[in-house]
Design an enzyme around this catalytic site. Structure first.
Site, PDB file in Angstrom:
ATOM      1  N   LYS A 194       0.965  -1.166  -0.024  1.00 25.50           N
ATOM      2  CA  LYS A 194      -0.160   0.035  -0.055  1.00 25.50           C
ATOM      3  C   LYS A 194       0.946   1.395   0.001  1.00 25.50           C
ATOM      4  O   LYS A 194       2.025   1.177   0.267  1.00 25.50           O
ATOM      5  CB  LYS A 194      -0.835   0.063   1.303  1.00 25.50           C
ATOM      6  CG  LYS A 194      -1.892  -1.234   1.166  1.00 25.50           C
ATOM      7  CD  LYS A 194      -2.894  -1.144  -0.143  1.00 25.50           C
ATOM      8  CE  LYS A 194      -3.931  -1.761   0.048  1.00 25.50           C
ATOM      9  NZ  LYS A 194      -3.808  -3.522  -0.178  1.00 25.50           N
TER      10      LYS A 194
HETATM   11  C1  LIG Z   1      -9.925  -2.689  -1.802  1.00 25.91           C
HETATM   12  C2  LIG Z   1      -9.341  -3.371  -0.303  1.00 25.91           C
HETATM   13  N1  LIG Z   1      -9.848  -3.466   0.868  1.00 25.91           N
HETATM   14  C3  LIG Z   1      -9.424  -4.078   1.777  1.00 25.91           C
HETATM   15  C4  LIG Z   1      -8.352  -4.587   1.700  1.00 25.91           C
HETATM   16  C5  LIG Z   1      -7.444  -5.340   2.834  1.00 25.91           C
HETATM   17  O1  LIG Z   1      -6.592  -4.892   3.478  1.00 25.91           O
HETATM   18  P1  LIG Z   1      -5.807  -5.525   4.600  1.00 25.91           P
HETATM   19  O2  LIG Z   1      -4.745  -6.530   3.779  1.00 25.91           O
HETATM   20  O3  LIG Z   1      -4.854  -4.310   5.174  1.00 25.91           O
HETATM   21  O4  LIG Z   1      -6.492  -6.130   5.497  1.00 25.91           O
HETATM   22  C6  LIG Z   1      -7.428  -4.382   0.445  1.00 25.91           C
HETATM   23  C7  LIG Z   1      -6.157  -5.107   0.375  1.00 25.91           C
HETATM   24  O5  LIG Z   1      -5.586  -5.578  -0.331  1.00 25.91           O
HETATM   25  C8  LIG Z   1      -8.067  -3.652  -0.623  1.00 25.91           C
HETATM   26  O6  LIG Z   1      -7.506  -3.976  -1.861  1.00 25.91           O
END
Ligand SMILES: Cc1ncc(COP(=O)(O)O)c(C=O)c1O
Length: 396
Positions: A194
């Site tokens: 990210k």
């Molecule tokens: C649109 C979206 N929402 C939520 C997430 C979840 O993030 P995390 O890995 O920090 O839980 C991601 C992860 O790639 C994502 O692309």
């Protein structure tokens, strides 16, 4: 028109990874001093990171958690989602956005994308509202803000809680304001790929004191809010279990890294923006790929830079374009295969191809190109050169 076609042969072939985390000596030193402090879990560094993040996005509260998935789960729980409720969310998203709805026994109701920025389509969302709809989770796809005016209007009219999935959206702005404080709560991701990373991690931001209190308690086993201090000299051994919560807390070594990343968030964003500009200015001259558009009055975070393969002008499809890029050493990705095309959603809800035409068309033709702050102009030029060569070799 291609004037100076680069021939990609074995001599000038390069390796361009899809992602390289912008992490250096400053992050390493911050993490090392957090480790050597003797306090390894959530503590004062986490509080500092939360305060700095809240100031950065302009919200009253920020609560650090173990992932964006945890942040979404806690936010939905805090706005009161119950078994049987329906929650609107885009089919064009990652697994996390929908699975958190299932965690609470509620029903994810999928919505198609609009055809310009590929965010959740407010009109399609409105059509899918029923008497059971309680919330909506727009995703600021690729870092481009959703149409917040339309979504806030819909949420207001239908009395829905807006919980934003801002996993891609730091730093993003809509109408001059940072994404983070539009809905009742917003969930951010600090996952390894990210735009601001702590390896793993997430944040809930909100301006609502009750949501803040609930998220703080539920992120750590439902314990009274200061229980994390119980082993420190500022805390007490006494705590109360107020509800059945989750083990979703953050840690101080992550927070130490997050503070360094936050301090350079704007400069990292400027570098991604320059890369996007370099890509767009050269790819705009080709009719074989559609480049991403940016709406007036917004700042996109440029988490992703995607192109859509134009099937009218190119003889090969997206999968072959990915293979051709790979042969030239360029790693790419696809964001995302829409949820309704995955076996769980097909089996559980009876979805089939054709149900969400805009998201499907996007997903059939999209390629996410490498974009990260330390990608050099030469590397971006190489990727563009490969795309030009593919356009030249496979034109209809
Ligand atoms: C649109 C979206 N929402 C939520 C997430 C979840 O993030 P995390 O890995 O920090 O839980 C991601 C992860 O790639 C994502 O692309």
């Amino acid at each position: 028109m291609i004037t100076s076609l680069m021939k990609i042969d074995a001599m000038n072939r390069r390796q361009i990874p899809f992602h390289r985390a912008p992490v250096g000596e400053a992050e390493a030193q911050a993490v090392a001093s957090a480790l050597l402090s003797g306090w390894l879990t959530m503590g004062t560094e986490t509080v500092k990171f939360e305060q700095a993040f809240a100031v950065y996005v302009g919200t009253k509260h920020a609560i650090a958690v173990s992932s964006c998935t945890a942040a979404l789960h806690l936010a939905l729980e805090a706005v009161g989602i119950q078994p049987g409720d329906e929650v609107l969310l885009p089919t064009l998203t990652f697994a996390a956005t929908a699975e958190v709805v299932k965690y609470l026994g509620a029903r994810p109701v999928l919505v198609d994308s609009e055809p310009i920025y590929f965010n959740l389509d407010p009109k399609d969302a409105e059509r899918r509202v029923t008497t059971k709809t309680r919330a909506m989770i727009p995703v600021h796809f690729a870092g481009h803000p959703c149409d917040m005016e339309a979504l806030l209007g819909l949420a207001n009219d239908k009395r829905l809680s807006l919980v934003e999935d801002a996993a891609h959206a730091v730093p993003a702005r809509y109408g001059g304001r940072m994404i983070g404080g539009f809905g009742r709560a917003t969930a951010f991701s600090f996952y390894a790929t990210k735009t601001l990373t702590t390896g793993e991690g997430g944040m809930v931001t909100t301006n609502d004191d009750q949501i803040e209190e609930r998220v703080r308690v539920m992120r750590l086993h439902g314990l009274s809010r200061d229980a994390w201090k119980r082993y420190s000299d500022q805390g007490s051994w006494r705590y109360d279990i107020r509800d059945v919560g989750f083990k979703y807390n953050f840690t101080d070594p992550q927070a130490a890294m997050g503070l360094v990343q936050l301090a350079k968030c704007d400069s990292m964003h400027r570098k991604r923006e320059a890369i996007a500009t370099q890509y767009s200015s050269r790819l705009a001259t080709l009719d074989t790929y559609r480049i991403p558009r940016v709406s007036d009055g917004v700042q996109t975070a440029w988490h992703l830079y995607f192109v859509l393969v134009e099937e009218k002008t190119l003889r090969i499809g997206r999968d072959e374009v990915i293979s051709e890029l790979q042969e030239r050493g360029v790693q790419t990705s696809v964001h995302f295969i829409p949820l309704h095309l995955h076996s769980y959603y097909r089996n559980k809800f009876g979805f089939k191809p054709g149900d969400f035409p805009i998201a499907e068309d996007y997903a059939r033709r999209c390629v996410s190109l490498p974009i990260y702050p330390d990608m050099s102009k030469e590397e971006v030029g190489y990727v563009v050169g490969c795309l030009e060569e593919i356009a030249h070799d496979f034109r209809r």
